[in-house]
Design a protein around this motif. Sequence first.
Motif, PDB file in Angstrom:
ATOM      1  N   UNK A  10      92.123  22.170  29.753  1.00 11.71           N
ATOM      2  CA  UNK A  10      90.757  21.648  29.692  1.00 11.71           C
ATOM      3  C   UNK A  10      90.800  20.249  29.087  1.00 11.71           C
ATOM      4  N   UNK A  11      90.114  19.312  29.730  1.00 10.87           N
ATOM      5  CA  UNK A  11      90.073  17.935  29.251  1.00 10.87           C
ATOM      6  C   UNK A  11      89.162  17.832  28.034  1.00 10.87           C
ATOM      7  N   UNK A  32      81.981  16.717  10.757  1.00 10.80           N
ATOM      8  CA  UNK A  32      81.231  17.987  10.753  1.00 10.80           C
ATOM      9  C   UNK A  32      79.856  17.805  11.416  1.00 10.80           C
ATOM     10  N   UNK A  33      79.147  16.731  11.052  1.00  6.20           N
ATOM     11  CA  UNK A  33      77.814  16.487  11.617  1.00  6.20           C
ATOM     12  C   UNK A  33      77.858  16.211  13.122  1.00  6.20           C
ATOM     13  N   UNK A  34      79.004  15.713  13.614  1.00  6.33           N
ATOM     14  CA  UNK A  34      79.148  15.442  15.052  1.00  6.33           C
ATOM     15  C   UNK A  34      79.458  16.713  15.844  1.00  6.33           C
ATOM     16  N   UNK A  35      79.678  17.823  15.139  1.00  7.36           N
ATOM     17  CA  UNK A  35      79.949  19.079  15.820  1.00  7.36           C
ATOM     18  C   UNK A  35      81.420  19.329  16.086  1.00  7.36           C
ATOM     19  N   UNK A  36      82.283  18.583  15.409  1.00  6.45           N
ATOM     20  CA  UNK A  36      83.721  18.786  15.570  1.00  6.45           C
ATOM     21  C   UNK A  36      84.114  19.987  14.712  1.00  6.45           C
ATOM     22  N   UNK A  37      84.695  20.987  15.350  1.00 11.86           N
ATOM     23  CA  UNK A  37      84.914  22.284  14.711  1.00 11.86           C
ATOM     24  C   UNK A  37      86.018  22.274  13.659  1.00 11.86           C
ATOM     25  N   UNK A  38      86.964  21.387  13.788  1.00 13.83           N
ATOM     26  CA  UNK A  38      88.068  21.352  12.847  1.00 13.83           C
ATOM     27  C   UNK A  38      88.881  20.088  13.031  1.00 13.83           C
ATOM     28  N   UNK A  74      84.864  18.123  22.562  1.00 14.21           N
ATOM     29  CA  UNK A  74      84.292  17.540  23.783  1.00 14.21           C
ATOM     30  C   UNK A  74      83.980  16.050  23.571  1.00 14.21           C
ATOM     31  N   UNK A  75      84.035  15.283  24.638  1.00 16.54           N
ATOM     32  CA  UNK A  75      83.903  13.827  24.557  1.00 16.54           C
ATOM     33  C   UNK A  75      82.634  13.372  23.843  1.00 16.54           C
ATOM     34  N   UNK A  76      81.501  14.031  24.094  1.00 17.72           N
ATOM     35  CA  UNK A  76      80.260  13.576  23.465  1.00 17.72           C
ATOM     36  C   UNK A  76      80.302  13.764  21.945  1.00 17.72           C
ATOM     37  N   UNK A  77      80.974  14.786  21.452  1.00 13.74           N
ATOM     38  CA  UNK A  77      81.106  14.991  20.016  1.00 13.74           C
ATOM     39  C   UNK A  77      81.958  13.877  19.387  1.00 13.74           C
ATOM     40  N   UNK A  78      83.063  13.552  20.061  1.00 14.11           N
ATOM     41  CA  UNK A  78      83.966  12.530  19.535  1.00 14.11           C
ATOM     42  C   UNK A  78      83.300  11.162  19.548  1.00 14.11           C
ATOM     43  N   UNK A  79      82.578  10.847  20.631  1.00 16.17           N
ATOM     44  CA  UNK A  79      81.893   9.541  20.690  1.00 16.17           C
ATOM     45  C   UNK A  79      80.815   9.440  19.613  1.00 16.17           C
ATOM     46  N   UNK A  80      80.115  10.538  19.353  1.00 13.97           N
ATOM     47  CA  UNK A  80      79.107  10.558  18.298  1.00 13.97           C
ATOM     48  C   UNK A  80      79.750  10.275  16.940  1.00 13.97           C
ATOM     49  N   UNK A  81      80.875  10.907  16.664  1.00 19.56           N
ATOM     50  CA  UNK A  81      81.581  10.659  15.403  1.00 19.56           C
ATOM     51  C   UNK A  81      82.033   9.202  15.312  1.00 19.56           C
ATOM     52  N   UNK A  82      82.590   8.668  16.406  1.00 20.82           N
ATOM     53  CA  UNK A  82      83.057   7.267  16.402  1.00 20.82           C
ATOM     54  C   UNK A  82      81.890   6.311  16.160  1.00 20.82           C
ATOM     55  N   UNK A  83      80.750   6.574  16.794  1.00 28.21           N
ATOM     56  CA  UNK A  83      79.571   5.722  16.573  1.00 28.21           C
ATOM     57  C   UNK A  83      79.151   5.738  15.107  1.00 28.21           C
ATOM     58  N   UNK A  84      79.206   6.902  14.484  1.00 28.99           N
ATOM     59  CA  UNK A  84      78.768   7.022  13.096  1.00 28.99           C
ATOM     60  C   UNK A  84      79.800   6.490  12.099  1.00 28.99           C
ATOM     61  N   UNK A  85      81.036   6.323  12.520  1.00 33.49           N
ATOM     62  CA  UNK A  85      82.065   5.747  11.643  1.00 33.49           C
ATOM     63  C   UNK A  85      82.193   4.236  11.801  1.00 33.49           C
ATOM     64  N   UNK A  86      81.602   3.691  12.864  1.00 35.47           N
ATOM     65  CA  UNK A  86      81.770   2.262  13.178  1.00 35.47           C
ATOM     66  C   UNK A  86      81.409   1.366  11.991  1.00 35.47           C
ATOM     67  N   UNK A  87      80.306   1.627  11.327  1.00 38.02           N
ATOM     68  CA  UNK A  87      79.868   0.776  10.213  1.00 38.02           C
ATOM     69  C   UNK A  87      80.845   0.796   9.047  1.00 38.02           C
ATOM     70  N   UNK A  99      91.386   9.105  22.442  1.00 37.88           N
ATOM     71  CA  UNK A  99      92.191   9.270  23.648  1.00 37.88           C
ATOM     72  C   UNK A  99      91.845  10.588  24.326  1.00 37.88           C
ATOM     73  N   UNK A 100      92.196  10.677  25.592  1.00 38.32           N
ATOM     74  CA  UNK A 100      92.005  11.910  26.342  1.00 38.32           C
ATOM     75  C   UNK A 100      93.172  12.851  26.061  1.00 38.32           C
ATOM     76  N   UNK A 101      92.886  14.133  25.911  1.00 41.77           N
ATOM     77  CA  UNK A 101      93.916  15.146  25.735  1.00 41.77           C
ATOM     78  C   UNK A 101      93.542  16.362  26.579  1.00 41.77           C
TER      79      UNK A 101
END
Length: 112
Positions: A10-11, A32-38, A74-87, A99-101
């Motif tokens: 699964x991508x 955690x707030x982005x929904x990343x399980x671990x 999932x990609x949307x969770x990771x992008x959400x985390x990256x957006x919130x870490x940008x600042x 990256x894709x895995x």
Amino acid sequence: MNEMTRPMLHLMKKIEVVVQAADIKLVETVLRDAGIAGWTMIRDVAGMGHHGFHQGRTIFSDESGLVMFVGVAPADHIRNAADNLRDLFHTRAGVLFMSDVEVIRSDYFVAA
């Protein structure tokens, strides 16, 4: 191994974040707030960057070293985390990679 016996993959998206140890709680909250399980956290990482060589923590402070987080979701969770870490990276040292895995057990990477 043929197509019938090959495991289904699964991508997903992977995030790798290297920050100062003082920012551990902030990064954990964002993931955690982005929904990343671990995630995996590796303490005392070292490497070469724009400001020279960074080595692991000193013997005098647990917050002076670098920590690396590795998470898959999932990609949307990771992008959400990256957006919130940008600042964070406007004022603090660190890097963020995405990256894709492909994973075998995709249900392991979705928060309950």
